[in-house]
Design an enzyme around this catalytic site. Sequence first.
Site, PDB file in Angstrom:
ATOM      1  N   TYR A 142       0.651  -1.049  -0.030  1.00  0.00           N
ATOM      2  CA  TYR A 142       0.012  -0.032   0.046  1.00  0.00           C
ATOM      3  C   TYR A 142       0.896   1.272   0.083  1.00  0.00           C
ATOM      4  O   TYR A 142       1.825   1.370   0.849  1.00  0.00           O
ATOM      5  CB  TYR A 142      -0.839  -0.030   1.337  1.00  0.00           C
ATOM      6  CG  TYR A 142      -1.874   1.236   1.352  1.00  0.00           C
ATOM      7  CD1 TYR A 142      -2.939   1.417   0.572  1.00  0.00           C
ATOM      8  CD2 TYR A 142      -1.608   2.314   2.314  1.00  0.00           C
ATOM      9  CE1 TYR A 142      -3.701   2.394   0.386  1.00  0.00           C
ATOM     10  CE2 TYR A 142      -2.396   3.219   2.475  1.00  0.00           C
ATOM     11  CZ  TYR A 142      -3.620   3.370   1.667  1.00  0.00           C
ATOM     12  OH  TYR A 142      -4.657   4.509   1.804  1.00  0.00           O
ATOM     13  N   ASP A 237       9.095   2.645   0.130  1.00  0.00           N
ATOM     14  CA  ASP A 237       8.007   3.452   0.881  1.00  0.00           C
ATOM     15  C   ASP A 237       8.236   2.772   2.274  1.00  0.00           C
ATOM     16  O   ASP A 237       7.606   1.512   2.746  1.00  0.00           O
ATOM     17  CB  ASP A 237       6.727   2.945   0.543  1.00  0.00           C
ATOM     18  CG  ASP A 237       5.484   3.566   1.090  1.00  0.00           C
ATOM     19  OD1 ASP A 237       5.589   3.747   2.260  1.00  0.00           O
ATOM     20  OD2 ASP A 237       4.234   3.286   0.499  1.00  0.00           O
ATOM     21  N   LYS A 265       4.056   9.461   8.868  1.00  0.00           N
ATOM     22  CA  LYS A 265       3.550   9.939  10.277  1.00  0.00           C
ATOM     23  C   LYS A 265       4.810   9.722  11.284  1.00  0.00           C
ATOM     24  O   LYS A 265       4.875  10.660  12.250  1.00  0.00           O
ATOM     25  CB  LYS A 265       2.344   9.218  10.845  1.00  0.00           C
ATOM     26  CG  LYS A 265       2.321   7.707  10.459  1.00  0.00           C
ATOM     27  CD  LYS A 265       0.886   7.237  10.054  1.00  0.00           C
ATOM     28  CE  LYS A 265       1.012   5.776   9.432  1.00  0.00           C
ATOM     29  NZ  LYS A 265      -0.041   5.667   8.429  1.00  0.00           N
TER      30      LYS A 265
HETATM   31  N1  HOZ Z   1      -4.228   2.591   6.115  1.00  0.00           N
HETATM   32  C1  HOZ Z   1      -3.819   2.763   7.438  1.00  0.00           C
HETATM   33  C2  HOZ Z   1      -3.235   1.735   8.019  1.00  0.00           C
HETATM   34  N2  HOZ Z   1      -2.165   0.823   7.248  1.00  0.00           N
HETATM   35  C3  HOZ Z   1      -5.191   2.840   8.373  1.00  0.00           C
HETATM   36  C4  HOZ Z   1      -5.077   4.293   8.588  1.00  0.00           C
HETATM   37  C5  HOZ Z   1      -6.064   4.779   9.798  1.00  0.00           C
HETATM   38  O1  HOZ Z   1      -7.282   4.315   9.742  1.00  0.00           O
HETATM   39  O2  HOZ Z   1      -5.932   5.727  10.459  1.00  0.00           O
END
Ligand code: HOZ
Length: 425
Positions: A142, A237, A265
């Site tokens: 992802y 990534d 983050k």
């Molecule tokens: N796609 C995020 C984890 N790989 C989730 C983000 C969220 O819902 O805070």
Amino acid sequence: MSKSSELFARAQKVIPGGVNSPVRAFKAVGRTPIFMDHGKGARLYSTDGEEFLEYCGSWGPLIFGHCRPEIFNAVNQAAQKGMSFGTCCEAEVKLAELMTSMIPNMDQVRLTNSGTEATMTALRLIRGTTGRKKVIKFEGCYHGHADAFLVAAGSGLLTNGVSSSEGVPEEVVQDVYVLPYNDLKAVQDLCDDIGPELAGIFVEPAAGNMGLIPPVAGYLQGLRDVCDKHGSLLVFDEVITGFRFCPGTFGMYAGVSPDITCLGKIIGGGMPIGALGGKREVMENLAPLGNVYQAGTLSGNPVAVAAGTAMLTLLRDENPYPQIKELGDIYTKGITDILTEKGLNYNFQRLEGLFTLFFGEGPQHKLEDVNRCDTEIFAKWFRMMCDEGIYFSPSQYEVGFISAAHTKEDIVYTLEKAEKVLASL
Ligand code: HOZ
């Protein structure tokens, strides 16, 4: 009615699906979301007053847990000077200096507001730099939600049982080649064909959006070699992996150097931020020096960069990694012992502080292996562990995070609950 249920009912009226990010809807785990009120250390507290020992850590960045005073104070002090300037500020230079000093192959870094912005910019940058269009990504990885990456993507898409998104024109993904993760030969074979047109390869160096899948030996170096052979650029990534394994990148930990690293983050200690960085000759193609465009009023935001600087300084000076590894070792031994004792055919995969309990036979090397897991049992496990006061990431396709705020007692407590729950699944 619980406060969480009340809030979810209200949220559904004014927010699509009641959530601002799909995995949070808990659809895959067969219950309604828990609304959190606050966090402290390794614990989250819901609006209903429930306490959870948690292993999601805001999806990775909370390596010191919630509300570490140094990070909180940095945010507080920065906010008192102004929330956003939309101009240059010293704090953003400090964070960039810190990052480039901690990551040897990062000569320059451009700050963004999220990991999605970082990868989206990296894609444009490798295409602009090479003058080529084709890119390779891997099934179940992802890279945020920019159009070109929403094909065979992991995380929320897998969680919700769809592999791609509607609204993405075919033309946008026609130059994106998707291959199985950890299969170097598939990459070499494809590149024998499209190599001269390949702008680059995007990869999560350890996959963390289809559960945790470490790279097999030689895989990352193999990708490096393929890129070198064809004059293509390698992008790691590291939104999930950055600063989770050492005070730097997974690339450093694995001894493989990409051309560009994307971070999210993690470099903001939980504040919204992202970054892409790498070799000077590539990075200098970004505007205003080069003609690859990227911009943002909140990029380099003084509050977010203050949090990031405090976070990375702590990581560098305190080195929490041996402690996290030790906790991970205890957890791994405990879970594998329980699985063996109970004759359960589930597979636990872990690297340092990242882990996934796969409800299926292992090992999991690629998405196909994860897709054989029993997501219904995962859902039951998640719900029952919540009832026991333990909160994991709410999907079989996500990873768990051990932080330096966890203690041995926390891990032992989690194992006791896990043993009870695994016995009754
Ligand atoms: N796609 C995020 C984890 N790989 C989730 C983000 C969220 O819902 O805070």
